[in-house]
Design an enzyme around this catalytic site. Structure first.
Site: not given
Length: 504
Positions: A200, A242, A346, A433
């Site tokens: 990430d 994130h 998404n 996520s």
């Protein structure tokens, strides 16, 4: 990213020779076999004098073949940025506009399997100082002064007590109740010997809920053109929370502060694959998966898709080569015992039926393109990964979540999930996520209880243990199809942490 038994594959893994030959006739190998249209070409123009990043795949994954590819790269006026002899992949930079043609002639005639540009624009970071040569851009520093901080040691063994005390904000974690993580914690919080790689944007390892949860020794920054950077500050976040949010869901500590993760007793590693501009290019992902395998991690979480294409097509030579290199890295880490969880995406798209994409390439000018069954969202649609859709607090599919019969393995909470963010804070985030790290945490609990289980068995078990869920309502995107036992919204069901620790 899953291994169906058997798997009703949307995209077909094809030999590079077949893919390139088919591409010359305007058809993919899979499309030619099924009368599908070819995917829309996306030419990547590489003018002389402008540096581009490439992956060059050897015909054979061994040191000798990889060395031959390195020679071919240099003969074609390229710079070897990073070699992965374990999988026969070389990451190269070159300002030679005909590099792709030149690398497969001469030295590369018998050694190169495929070659492709990994981006449609010049690399933001330039070429790493350690390998840059004449005529190749050197890398500017992208380090943030705010990214500093002391290295954090891995968690140490502590005696677990069945008297589970709630952290202050645990009552807000509807997500943990929905997957029965709170019930699983009455049995175990997981083992510190189990390591979850968070691929990430970096982890704020001195966050009060993450301090002591992250191994500095196992952490790495892969955004320096795909070359591993183990500097103390490299794997910290610079522009995004994130990764820190994902990390909190996986393993925020049971320490009387804030929240509790799905597997608060396990160890995490920060594997930074998101650059400061927010991109995850193939060479970053390759580095991340290779690092996880080489360092003996148990689980990885992958809450991203590989840029600059939302779908990487087998019948496009550049896209094929990059996709093949990522696939080799995933397969390598899986063979080394790592099981992978990945976000489904998404776009409210049915991955099993989608035939168009208007978002790629996202590092230059996107075009409207036709895609076929050889075009896949990676790593989410590669074999060997558990693919996760998102649900809300009522267990309905999140409106944004991708879906697809035969594509989704399990579902997990991803709407308004409370977790850690940089600046020692907490925030509600939504997305697949946020769903994927719930499953990574469940896999970590499962590995804690069953250290001898293979990735294949863990993939099978997390699907077998998932709680069946019938098709539900949809507010956006294609309707649900399938049975309660397996459908396009939930796959095999909602991930269940309790089953992961009591099932033998």
């Amino acid at each position: 990213m899953r291994m169906r038994y058997p798997r009703p594959a949307r995209g077909l893994a094809v030999a590079s020779v077949a893919a390139l030959a088919a591409a010359s006739f305007g058809l993919s190998a899979s499309a030619a076999a099924t009368d599908e249209p070819a995917s829309t070409p996306v030419p990547i123009v590489t003018p002389d004098g402008e540096t581009f990043s490439y992956v060059v795949n050897a015909r054979h994954a061994n040191p000798g073949s990889t060395y031959a590819v390195e020679r071919a790269v240099r003969a074609a006026r390229g710079v070897v940025v990073q070699s992965w002899p374990q999988i026969g992949v070389v990451v190269a930079h070159s300002a030679n506009g005909s590099f792709r043609d030149d690398v497969v002639s001469g030295h590369g005639r018998w050694s190169v399997d495929s070659v492709g540009a990994t981006r449609t624009a010049t690399p933001y970071e330039g070429t790493p100082e350690a390998v840059a040569g004449p005529g190749v851009q050197r890398a500017p520093s992208l380090r943030s002064e705010a990214a500093g901080g002391a290295a954090v040691d891995a968690a140490t063994d502590e005696e677990f007590t069945a008297m589970v005390e709630e952290d202050p904000r645990e009552s807000e974690q509807w997500d943990m109740s929905l997957i029965q993580a709170d019930a699983a914690h009455e049995i175990t919080d997981g083992s510190p010997g189990v390591v979850v790689g968070i691929l990430d944007s970096g982890i704020e390892a001195d966050h009060p809920d993450l301090a002591g949860q992250v191994s500095a020794d196992l952490s790495v920054n892969c955004t320096d053109a795909g070359r591993p950077d183990t500097s103390a500050e490299g794997w910290w976040p610079t522009t995004s929370s994130h990764g820190t949010h994902v990390a909190g869901t996986v393993a925020a500590a049971r320490n009387g502060t804030g929240i509790v993760g799905v597997a608060p007793g396990v160890t995490m590693a920060s594997v930074k694959v998101v650059n400061d501009q927010g991109y995850i290019f193939p060479e970053y992902a390759i580095c991340g998966f290779m690092w996880a395998g080489l360092k003996g991690m148990d689980v990885t979480n992958n809450s991203y898709y590989v840029d600059p294409f939302m779908y990487w097509c087998e019948d496009q030579p550049d896209q094929y080569a990059a996709k093949e290199a990522v696939r080799r890295a995933v397969d390598f880490s899986t063979r080394r015992g790592v099981v992978h969880a990945a976000a489904a995406g998404n776009a409210a798209t049915d991955l099993s039926t989608n035939t168009s994409d208007s978002s790629s390439p996202n590092d230059s000018e996107p075009i409207d393109r036709v895609i076929n069954s050889g075009c896949e969202d990676i790593p989410a649609e590669l074999d060997g990964v558990v693919t996760v859709s998102s649900i809300d607090a009522e267990a309905n599919l999140s409106p944004f979540s991708n879906r697809g019969l035969g594509e989704i393995d399990v579902a997990a909470p991803g709407s308004r999930v409370l977790s850690t963010v940089t600046g020692h804070g907490y925030a509600l985030y939504s997305g697949t996520s946020m769903a994927s790290p719930h499953v990574a945490g469940v896999l970590a609990l499962m590995r804690s209880e069953h250290p001898d289980w293979s990735p294949r068995r863990m993939e099978w078990q997390i699907r077998a243990q998932a709680d069946d869920h019938e098709c539900g309502p949809v507010s956006r995107g294609p309707e649900c199809v399938g049975s309660p036992e397996e459908n396009s919204f939930y796959g095999d069901g909602i991930a269940d942490a309790l089953e992961a620790v009591i099932h033998h």
